[in-house]
Design a protein around this motif. Structure first.
Motif, PDB file in Angstrom:
ATOM      1  N   PRO A 151     -43.444  -4.797 -26.150  1.00 31.43           N
ATOM      2  CA  PRO A 151     -44.567  -4.084 -26.748  1.00 31.43           C
ATOM      3  C   PRO A 151     -45.469  -4.944 -27.625  1.00 31.43           C
ATOM      4  N   TYR A 160     -49.963   1.276 -26.225  1.00 29.62           N
ATOM      5  CA  TYR A 160     -50.499   2.045 -27.355  1.00 29.62           C
ATOM      6  C   TYR A 160     -51.728   2.841 -26.940  1.00 29.62           C
ATOM      7  N   TYR A 218     -49.647   3.988 -33.781  1.00 28.78           N
ATOM      8  CA  TYR A 218     -48.408   3.273 -34.048  1.00 28.78           C
ATOM      9  C   TYR A 218     -48.572   1.755 -34.020  1.00 28.78           C
ATOM     10  N   LEU A 219     -49.711   1.266 -33.553  1.00 27.58           N
ATOM     11  CA  LEU A 219     -49.864  -0.179 -33.419  1.00 27.58           C
ATOM     12  C   LEU A 219     -49.807  -0.906 -34.765  1.00 27.58           C
ATOM     13  N   CYS A 279     -46.227  -1.464 -35.492  1.00 27.34           N
ATOM     14  CA  CYS A 279     -45.602  -2.471 -34.632  1.00 27.34           C
ATOM     15  C   CYS A 279     -46.010  -3.877 -35.057  1.00 27.34           C
ATOM     16  N   HIS A 281     -43.974  -4.689 -38.067  1.00 28.58           N
ATOM     17  CA  HIS A 281     -42.618  -5.010 -37.588  1.00 28.58           C
ATOM     18  C   HIS A 281     -42.534  -6.482 -37.198  1.00 28.58           C
ATOM     19  N   GLU A 282     -43.481  -6.937 -36.405  1.00 32.67           N
ATOM     20  CA  GLU A 282     -43.428  -8.312 -35.907  1.00 32.67           C
ATOM     21  C   GLU A 282     -43.642  -9.320 -37.035  1.00 32.67           C
ATOM     22  N   ASP A 334     -38.263  -2.574 -38.610  1.00 32.83           N
ATOM     23  CA  ASP A 334     -38.667  -1.172 -38.462  1.00 32.83           C
ATOM     24  C   ASP A 334     -38.837  -0.501 -39.825  1.00 32.83           C
ATOM     25  N   ALA A 383     -42.008  -1.672 -41.433  1.00 29.88           N
ATOM     26  CA  ALA A 383     -43.132  -1.054 -40.723  1.00 29.88           C
ATOM     27  C   ALA A 383     -43.354   0.367 -41.205  1.00 29.88           C
ATOM     28  N   LEU A 406     -40.954   3.726 -35.813  1.00 38.01           N
ATOM     29  CA  LEU A 406     -41.227   3.371 -34.420  1.00 38.01           C
ATOM     30  C   LEU A 406     -40.226   3.954 -33.430  1.00 38.01           C
ATOM     31  N   ARG A 407     -39.060   4.387 -33.903  1.00 39.67           N
ATOM     32  CA  ARG A 407     -38.021   4.855 -32.975  1.00 39.67           C
ATOM     33  C   ARG A 407     -37.541   6.254 -33.326  1.00 39.67           C
TER      34      ARG A 407
END
Length: 364
Positions: A186, A202, A226-227, A230, A233-234, A259, A262, A270-271
């Protein structure tokens, strides 16, 4: 080769080694320390002859040059790959015989960071072509969303990055490249901080056609809202201080921590689909996870990836537990966010979170 590994190391998964044989990870030095590759070299690598391999091995990978910016307004957002994809896609819809050639030309036209991303994630242009056109309804339905990012996205991303900046020593403001990819990765970040975003992850809205997607793909497809989460997160990963380890627990803590950050900076988890899956069964799944927590990813004791994903079989459950552990850890500490980033040992995070004591109070 996979079967040979199986014979030598009986506990190791054939699936893992088949993956190692059939895919290259462009950025890892573990298996290919002596091979310095250009991303272009890996497109269609499956058809290379021995002579061509000698040519590839003599090459040197080009650096991804990225200048970190001091302010959000300096970030450059690159969309040229998106436009090239839709030109190739439209022609491929009209001419099925030319699809692979068109997709190959699209891949060759990619920006360098995007080429690295693609070389890291799939085998060849035939696979990519089949993947895209086997999901033709889906990709057709998201076209508008991939071409138009409204101003609210940039606002939400700026707010999230500005909040995260005081906690992240590594670069926070870097250029972002948007592309169209398979539904496997993703987002990706390279060592210099360059972010590559397959925007098809997305583009979910009420008009999206999901009937061609697998259960896994349906779960991980999200709206543009949600981007920013994410991306945070990265960006968390290079700011972590965790010691390198292949243990499932360490990976769960690393991904779960990303996560958690984020969610902390965007308000979005995200989950959430894993929360739904585990409702009323947290202790049951934790007991299964504990059997594998000090195993490595290449063993048959890794039940959450190797088994088929169904409506009743959760994905990303190890990451979910890492997230919950980090959440408990922060709630038990003063200056918990900073301490979480500085902690080197995943085992220490687990113990100091008191997560296991909490789970023991839950019903089976």
């Amino acid at each position: 080769m996979a079967l040979a590994y199986k014979a030598i190391k009986k506990q190791d998964s054939v699936i893992h080694y088949i993956g190692k044989v059939t895919q290259f990870d462009l950025l890892t030095e573990i298996h290919f320390a002596s091979m310095k590759l250009n991303a272009e070299d890996l497109l269609n690598y499956i058809d290379f002859s021995s002579k061509e391999w000698q040519m590839i091995n003599s090459k040197r990978i080009q650096p991804i040059i990225s200048e970190s910016h001091s302010k959000f307004e300096e970030i450059k957002f690159h969309f040229e790959d998106i436009n090239n994809f839709w030109l190739a896609f439209d022609k491929g819809v009209q001419d099925s015989f030319a699809r692979r050639k068109l997709m190959r030309e699209y891949l060759e036209s990619l920006s360098y960071p995007s080429k690295c991303f693609f070389a890291n994630g799939f085998s060849d242009s035939k696979y990519f072509t089949d993947y895209i056109f086997n999901r033709r309804k889906y990709f057709s339905s998201i076209r508008t969303r991939t071409l138009n990012l409204d101003s609210s996205f940039y606002h939400h991303l700026k707010v999230a990055l500005d909040k995260a900046k005081p906690f992240f020593k590594s670069a926070c403001y870097n250029d972002i490249y948007f592309t169209i990819g398979t539904m496997h990765d993703p987002i990706a970040m390279f060592e210099t901080g360059v972010l590559v975003v397959p925007i098809n992850f997305y583009a979910l809205d009420d008009k999206t056609n999901l009937e061609e997607l697998t259960i896994y793909e349906q779960r991980i497809t999200k709206s543009i809202n949600y981007l920013p989460a994410c991306i945070i997160h990265e960006l968390t990963h290079p700011n972590q201080n965790l010691s390198a380890s292949n243990y499932l627990l360490s990976e769960a803590i690393s991904e779960g921590m990303a996560d958690y950050f984020a969610e902390y900076f965007t308000g979005l988890y995200l989950r959430e689909y894993v929360t739904t899956w585990t409702q009323g069964k947290v202790r049951y799944w934790w007991n299964k996870f504990k059997i594998a927590e000090y195993k490595t990813k290449d063993t048959t004791f890794f039940p959450f990836v190797l088994e088929e994903i169904t409506e009743n079989h959760p994905i990303h459950i190890s990451t979910y537990f890492g997230y919950q552990i980090c959440k408990k850890y922060v709630s038990n500490k003063s200056n918990g966010l900073q301490k979480l980033l500085r902690e080197k040992r995943s085992r220490a995070i687990l113990l100091e979170s008191l997560w296991e004591q909490y789970v023991s109070t839950l019903s089976l």
